[in-house]
Scaffold this active site. Sequence first.
Site, PDB file in Angstrom:
ATOM      1  N   LYS A  46      -0.572  -6.211   1.976  1.00  0.00           N
ATOM      2  CA  LYS A  46      -0.667  -4.939   2.692  1.00  0.00           C
ATOM      3  C   LYS A  46      -0.346  -5.047   4.180  1.00  0.00           C
ATOM      4  O   LYS A  46      -0.170  -4.014   4.840  1.00  0.00           O
ATOM      5  CB  LYS A  46      -2.052  -4.342   2.481  1.00  0.00           C
ATOM      6  CG  LYS A  46      -2.275  -3.863   1.052  1.00  0.00           C
ATOM      7  CD  LYS A  46      -1.341  -2.707   0.701  1.00  0.00           C
ATOM      8  CE  LYS A  46      -1.582  -2.178  -0.694  1.00  0.00           C
ATOM      9  NZ  LYS A  46      -0.731  -1.042  -1.026  1.00  0.00           N
ATOM     10  N   SER A 274      -6.085  -9.647  -8.997  1.00  0.00           N
ATOM     11  CA  SER A 274      -4.817  -8.958  -9.271  1.00  0.00           C
ATOM     12  C   SER A 274      -3.680  -9.974  -9.425  1.00  0.00           C
ATOM     13  O   SER A 274      -2.710  -9.710 -10.142  1.00  0.00           O
ATOM     14  CB  SER A 274      -4.493  -7.908  -8.205  1.00  0.00           C
ATOM     15  OG  SER A 274      -4.213  -8.488  -6.958  1.00  0.00           O
TER      16      SER A 274
HETATM   17  N1  PMP Z   1      -3.654  -6.449  -5.374  1.00  0.00           N
HETATM   18  C1  PMP Z   1      -4.543  -6.210  -4.407  1.00  0.00           C
HETATM   19  C2  PMP Z   1      -5.622  -7.208  -4.170  1.00  0.00           C
HETATM   20  C3  PMP Z   1      -4.455  -5.034  -3.630  1.00  0.00           C
HETATM   21  O1  PMP Z   1      -5.360  -4.785  -2.659  1.00  0.00           O
HETATM   22  C4  PMP Z   1      -3.418  -4.112  -3.922  1.00  0.00           C
HETATM   23  C5  PMP Z   1      -3.342  -2.834  -3.147  1.00  0.00           C
HETATM   24  N2  PMP Z   1      -4.296  -1.886  -3.571  1.00  0.00           N
HETATM   25  C6  PMP Z   1      -2.523  -4.383  -4.957  1.00  0.00           C
HETATM   26  C7  PMP Z   1      -2.660  -5.577  -5.653  1.00  0.00           C
HETATM   27  C8  PMP Z   1      -1.455  -3.413  -5.396  1.00  0.00           C
HETATM   28  O2  PMP Z   1      -0.496  -3.090  -4.445  1.00  0.00           O
HETATM   29  P1  PMP Z   1       0.186  -1.667  -4.424  1.00  0.00           P
HETATM   30  O3  PMP Z   1      -0.797  -0.704  -3.785  1.00  0.00           O
HETATM   31  O4  PMP Z   1       1.406  -1.837  -3.602  1.00  0.00           O
HETATM   32  O5  PMP Z   1       0.476  -1.245  -5.823  1.00  0.00           O
END
Ligand code: PMP
Length: 326
Positions: A46, A274
Amino acid sequence: MTAHGTPLSSVLDTVGETPLVRVQSAPEAVPVYAKLESFNPGASVKDRIGLYIVEQLLERGDLEPGGTVIEPTAGNTGIGFAIAAGQLDVNAVFVVPERFSVEKQQLMDALGARVVNTPTEDGMGGAIDRAHELAEEIDGAVVPQQFSNPLNVEAHYETTGPEIFDALDGEVGAVVAGCGTAGTLMGIAKYALDQHPDTHVVAVEPEGSLYSTTKGADAEEDEYKIEGIGTHDTDTNELFEPELVDEIIQVPDRRAHDELKRLASEEGHLVASSSGAASVAARNVAERIRDGEIDVPYDSVATIFPDSSERYLSKGIYRSFEEWEG
Ligand code: PMP
């Protein structure tokens, strides 16, 4: 662009140009490469959108120096925005549902931002509504709104996508990424499809999340522990374009948890849930490419490991599955 061999004038110069590392347990014939986004200064993917969006808002005059960005965020986005805002003379306020990790909220605070909590049961929708209320109250405030702002996708189209393709000399068969806002996947996918229209595009979500309903699946909504990806209301995920996505893979919490632990113990990656989910899905895609079940222009898979496990130690990420709070 990051140049590690020369002195840099600001931490903002260290955003992006993260390493792309092979996932060793993937099939030999179809390598999986993961982009390690914890190498960014705020230790997540991010930071890219924080920098890109604040710069663009300032350049367009939508935000003045001394103004304020207010963002509903699960945490990593707040840290990314807080770093950029702090260095570009902008104030930052973040609205965070209570369930998200305390580490992230402490980091936003340390970076000089203000954190406002909303009740967990109101979800991201509650945080979004509160952010807009605050914007009415504060002069010169802008809500970038990562869930609907095309600049979120553009940041990845301009940086993450080209970095992956440059590192692999353009030979990318499939792109696989977890979807929270879906900015990461949409940006990379659009770049990939511009390079090769047959690139296989895969969205990853936790089991219990509802992205797959956008492709007609009969998914059942449930709670999940994987943090940062998934949705309980696809109306909030305005950036997600199902027609660009070939398939949506659901990963159960337990599989993601086993994989993030395996990635640490066997491959030396200190990554969070994630990333575990992305790795499970990317390996699955690579195996099906190897077995001739998916046609791709090149025998390779690129994925994203969005952040680091250190941010979730307080939630017992390396304890047993039952003890992990998620
Ligand atoms: N993994 C984590 C730990 C995140 O904080 C995020 C963002 N919410 C994502 C994956 C997914 O990214 P995006 O919002 O670009 O789909």
